[in-house]
Structures are given as C-alpha cells and as structure tokens.
Design an enzyme around this catalytic site. Structure first.
Site, PDB file in Angstrom:
ATOM      1  N   HIS A 235      -4.292   0.422  -1.107  1.00  0.00           N
ATOM      2  CA  HIS A 235      -2.733   1.020  -0.080  1.00  0.00           C
ATOM      3  C   HIS A 235      -2.540   1.830  -0.700  1.00  0.00           C
ATOM      4  O   HIS A 235      -1.850   2.475  -1.612  1.00  0.00           O
ATOM      5  CB  HIS A 235      -2.390  -0.769   0.262  1.00  0.00           C
ATOM      6  CG  HIS A 235      -3.124  -1.906   1.047  1.00  0.00           C
ATOM      7  ND1 HIS A 235      -2.568  -2.465   1.649  1.00  0.00           N
ATOM      8  CD2 HIS A 235      -3.892  -1.358   2.036  1.00  0.00           C
ATOM      9  CE1 HIS A 235      -3.271  -3.223   2.372  1.00  0.00           C
ATOM     10  NE2 HIS A 235      -4.178  -2.108   2.409  1.00  0.00           N
TER      11      HIS A 235
ATOM     12  N   TYR B 272      -5.525  -8.277  15.024  1.00  0.00           N
ATOM     13  CA  TYR B 272      -6.463  -9.255  13.664  1.00  0.00           C
ATOM     14  C   TYR B 272      -6.573 -11.148  13.846  1.00  0.00           C
ATOM     15  O   TYR B 272      -5.343 -10.922  14.204  1.00  0.00           O
ATOM     16  CB  TYR B 272      -6.432  -8.530  12.741  1.00  0.00           C
ATOM     17  CG  TYR B 272      -7.203  -8.875  11.310  1.00  0.00           C
ATOM     18  CD1 TYR B 272      -9.010  -8.040  11.797  1.00  0.00           C
ATOM     19  CD2 TYR B 272      -7.215 -10.293  11.147  1.00  0.00           C
ATOM     20  CE1 TYR B 272      -9.628  -8.723  10.164  1.00  0.00           C
ATOM     21  CE2 TYR B 272      -8.163 -10.855  10.025  1.00  0.00           C
ATOM     22  CZ  TYR B 272      -9.586 -10.158   9.831  1.00  0.00           C
ATOM     23  OH  TYR B 272     -10.199 -10.460   8.623  1.00  0.00           O
TER      24      TYR B 272
ATOM     25  N   HIS C 144      -4.192  -2.894  -5.196  1.00  0.00           N
ATOM     26  CA  HIS C 144      -4.978  -2.320  -4.150  1.00  0.00           C
ATOM     27  C   HIS C 144      -4.724  -1.088  -3.624  1.00  0.00           C
ATOM     28  O   HIS C 144      -3.813  -0.775  -3.819  1.00  0.00           O
ATOM     29  CB  HIS C 144      -5.267  -3.916  -3.092  1.00  0.00           C
ATOM     30  CG  HIS C 144      -3.444  -4.247  -3.016  1.00  0.00           C
ATOM     31  ND1 HIS C 144      -2.380  -4.557  -3.560  1.00  0.00           N
ATOM     32  CD2 HIS C 144      -2.982  -3.070  -1.850  1.00  0.00           C
ATOM     33  CE1 HIS C 144      -0.625  -3.643  -2.510  1.00  0.00           C
ATOM     34  NE2 HIS C 144      -1.768  -3.288  -1.691  1.00  0.00           N
TER      35      HIS C 144
ATOM     36  N   HIS D 231       5.367  -5.425  -5.322  1.00  0.00           N
ATOM     37  CA  HIS D 231       6.221  -5.550  -4.589  1.00  0.00           C
ATOM     38  C   HIS D 231       7.279  -6.414  -5.481  1.00  0.00           C
ATOM     39  O   HIS D 231       7.209  -7.985  -5.663  1.00  0.00           O
ATOM     40  CB  HIS D 231       6.021  -5.400  -3.197  1.00  0.00           C
ATOM     41  CG  HIS D 231       5.691  -5.171  -2.219  1.00  0.00           C
ATOM     42  ND1 HIS D 231       6.228  -3.811  -1.387  1.00  0.00           N
ATOM     43  CD2 HIS D 231       4.577  -4.543  -1.804  1.00  0.00           C
ATOM     44  CE1 HIS D 231       4.883  -3.432  -0.983  1.00  0.00           C
ATOM     45  NE2 HIS D 231       4.417  -3.972  -0.801  1.00  0.00           N
TER      46      HIS D 231
ATOM     47  N   ASP E 299       0.854   2.960  -0.227  1.00  0.00           N
ATOM     48  CA  ASP E 299       2.242   2.442  -1.091  1.00  0.00           C
ATOM     49  C   ASP E 299       1.702   2.504  -2.802  1.00  0.00           C
ATOM     50  O   ASP E 299       2.833   1.920  -3.387  1.00  0.00           O
ATOM     51  CB  ASP E 299       2.721   1.701  -0.107  1.00  0.00           C
ATOM     52  CG  ASP E 299       2.383   0.042  -0.238  1.00  0.00           C
ATOM     53  OD1 ASP E 299       1.259   0.001   0.166  1.00  0.00           O
ATOM     54  OD2 ASP E 299       3.169  -0.855  -0.278  1.00  0.00           O
ATOM     55  N   HIS E 300       0.650   1.990  -3.108  1.00  0.00           N
ATOM     56  CA  HIS E 300       0.149   2.025  -4.475  1.00  0.00           C
ATOM     57  C   HIS E 300       0.096   2.187  -5.088  1.00  0.00           C
ATOM     58  O   HIS E 300       0.103   3.143  -6.258  1.00  0.00           O
ATOM     59  CB  HIS E 300      -0.037   0.408  -4.448  1.00  0.00           C
ATOM     60  CG  HIS E 300       0.607  -0.942  -3.898  1.00  0.00           C
ATOM     61  ND1 HIS E 300       1.893  -1.607  -3.896  1.00  0.00           N
ATOM     62  CD2 HIS E 300       0.662  -1.649  -2.918  1.00  0.00           C
ATOM     63  CE1 HIS E 300       2.355  -1.798  -3.384  1.00  0.00           C
ATOM     64  NE2 HIS E 300       2.154  -2.364  -2.442  1.00  0.00           N
TER      65      HIS E 300
ATOM     66  N   HIS F 105      -5.396 -10.195  -0.319  1.00  0.00           N
ATOM     67  CA  HIS F 105      -4.278  -8.937   0.710  1.00  0.00           C
ATOM     68  C   HIS F 105      -5.059  -8.046   0.902  1.00  0.00           C
ATOM     69  O   HIS F 105      -4.973  -7.326   1.906  1.00  0.00           O
ATOM     70  CB  HIS F 105      -3.321  -8.280   0.118  1.00  0.00           C
ATOM     71  CG  HIS F 105      -2.037  -7.356   0.222  1.00  0.00           C
ATOM     72  ND1 HIS F 105      -1.438  -7.807   1.567  1.00  0.00           N
ATOM     73  CD2 HIS F 105      -1.916  -6.072   0.070  1.00  0.00           C
ATOM     74  CE1 HIS F 105      -0.453  -7.073   1.259  1.00  0.00           C
ATOM     75  NE2 HIS F 105      -1.031  -5.870   1.074  1.00  0.00           N
TER      76      HIS F 105
END
Length: 303
Positions: free
Chosen positions: A115, A226, A113, A257, A117-118, A191
């Site tokens: 983001h 949200y 996805h 993760h 961090d990936h 996600h």
C-alpha cells in the site's frame, strides 16, 4: 506455517548475535525511544516528522510519527524495512544520516505490504541508496506493477505508487542477508495478499539478545461494498496470516502503524517494550475483529 530459516543461514543467524552488538552507528547524539515518543506526542500523521530512535541492539526507528520505517544495522551493510509515503523519503534518508550512517550502506530494502503509505517511498529510497529490493512472491509482482492486487479488499480505496524493480523473490521462511545480518520473511496475508512480517535477532553490547518481530498490519479494512463473507479464499488467507503472526518469534513487537501495537507508549516506558505474549495478543485482537466483521455481515453480531 513459516519454515525455519534454511540450514545454510543458521550460521549467519548465530553469528549475527555477535556482529549486531558491534554494528552500532557512530552518532554524535543519543536517540532514545523516549525522545521519539515525546516528539510524536499528540501526533500520528503519516508525514508528521519524527527523530530517529534506538529501539534495541542494532534496531533503529527511522520513520515518521504515524508510519514506521525500521533500520537494522550490520557491519557489512544494513536492511531497511518500509519507507512510508512518497514524501517521507527525504526524512528517512535524513534520519539514517543523523545516526552517523551512510544511506548508501543500506544493502536491502524490504516491505510489509503493498500500500502506498508504506511503499510509496521505496522507489526514491532505492535510487538514493542503490539498495536491492526483496519481496515474497505475491508481493513482488505488486511492487513491480505499482498497483494493489485486484484481490485486495482495499483495492478501490487505496492509491497506486511508483513501481520498483524487485531483485530477489523470496518464499515463506527465506531471509535477506547482509554479511552476518539475516532478516527472515513470513507470509502473513491478513491486511493484503502480499502482507509480509519480518523477524531477526538483535543483541546489545553485553550480549543480551531479543527476537524482534515487525508484524504486518492485521486489520481487515475494506471498501464499503466489499463483503468478506463473499470471499472465502480471502478469509482463509486471513486465518493463515493470523496463525503465522501469533507464532512469530517475538520478544519485541514492532508494527507498520505504531498506533496498532501501542509502540509510542511502550517507547515512552508506559508499558513493557519486551513482552513474550506480544505477537499472540496482537493476533488475537485482530482475529476478534474479523470474527466481528463476519458476524455483522451475517446479521448475527452480538450487541
């Protein structure tokens, strides 16, 4: 639901069982998942360095302790899934080299996805390997923009990343192919709007074969303000994504993760690596979380 792999790819999928058994790196060292679990004991940082590890057949872990990167090897080139944080690129490249492989033999890079961090390391990894990048249509536009979607519940609490050029736009059920190696994309928008899970067949030298599922994150995290209940379209996408994850062909579950699916304890031998219900259990746990979140927003949660 994800479509079955296209007919033209069926031969490749069947042949992959034989080819993957022969596509093992010629590494001087033996990298076990137990070694990886020991090296990461007590460490779950997104940049905590980890050694590479042999997961099963032609499937290898090359990420950090807290963020997975998965290398699937083939005689005609390799597929890399995810790259981690921007600063993780040198470690991923080093781990590939430690296996006795050439980073320039990576033919495709795909992601879970959009983001940072990936996918933060993807631009550097693409430059270093010369690999092409493939992504599902919703994710492709976001990877090329370097920004999370405005529809992403985490939009206000996540960072952007270096954009990448997407060479191939996929539809749900399409595969990336390198010789006899085929890795199939599944739209699982839980996600984030572009969330993608990946499956492939992996075999050992004695032709014991397993379906590996790299199931994307299934947490429904958001910015504080949200409310999922104000976004029924997003909730509908989550429902669809969880249904897809639960239906993945899934003998061995891997996740972006490692802690989300207890990968390190399984790598350490404290729980079975192969489990027929792994993806259905993973999806069921995530479904309970979003149901609890919606109940909390409605003021009907059970104490």
């Amino acid at each position: 639901m994800s479509r079955a792999p296209k007919p033209l790819l069926l031969a490749a999928l069947l042949a992959a069982s034989a080819a993957s058994a022969q596509a093992q790196p010629a590494a001087a060292e033996t990298f076990t998942t137990a070694d990886l679990a020991q090296a990461c004991s007590g460490k779950d940082g997104w940049l905590d360095p980890a050694p590479p590890a042999h997961v099963f057949g032609n499937t290898w872990y090359v990420g950090t302790c807290g963020i997975a990167a998965i290398l699937i090897t083939g005689e005609d080139g390799h597929v890399l899934i995810d790259g981690g944080m921007p600063d993780a690129a040198p470690l991923v490249l080093s781990n590939i080299a430690r296996l006795g492989l050439q980073p320039k033999d990576v033919r495709w890079i795909v992601s879970s996805h959009e983001h940072f961090d990936h996918v933060g390391a993807l631009a550097a990894l693409q430059k270093a390997t010369g690999a092409k990048i493939a992504a599902l249509r919703p994710a492709a536009a976001l990877l090329e923009s370097g920004e999370p979607s405005l529809d992403d519940p985490q939009h206000d609490i996540t960072d952007g990343f270096a954009p990448v050029a997407v060479d191939k736009v996929l539809e749900d059920g399409d595969s990336v192919v390198a010789g006899n190696l085929a890795v199939t994309a599944h739209a699982t928008p839980v996600h984030s709007p572009g969330s993608t899970s990946w499956t492939w067949q992996s075999c050992t030298a004695d032709f014991t074969c397993r379906m590996i599922a790299y199931a994307d994150s299934a947490t429904t995290i958001s910015a504080d303000a949200y409310r999922f209940s104000d976004h029924p379209d997003r909730v509908a996408q989550i429902d669809l994504g969880l249904e897809q994850i639960g239906a993945l062909p899934c003998d061995v579950l891997l996740t972006p993760h490692p802690s989300a699916s207890g990968m390190m304890p399984r790598f350490a031998g404290k729980a079975p690596l192969v489990a027929a219900s792994a993806c259905t259990d993973y999806a069921a746990t995530a479904r309970k979380r979003i149901e609890d979140r919606l109940a909390k927003e409605a003021g009907t949660e059970t104490p």
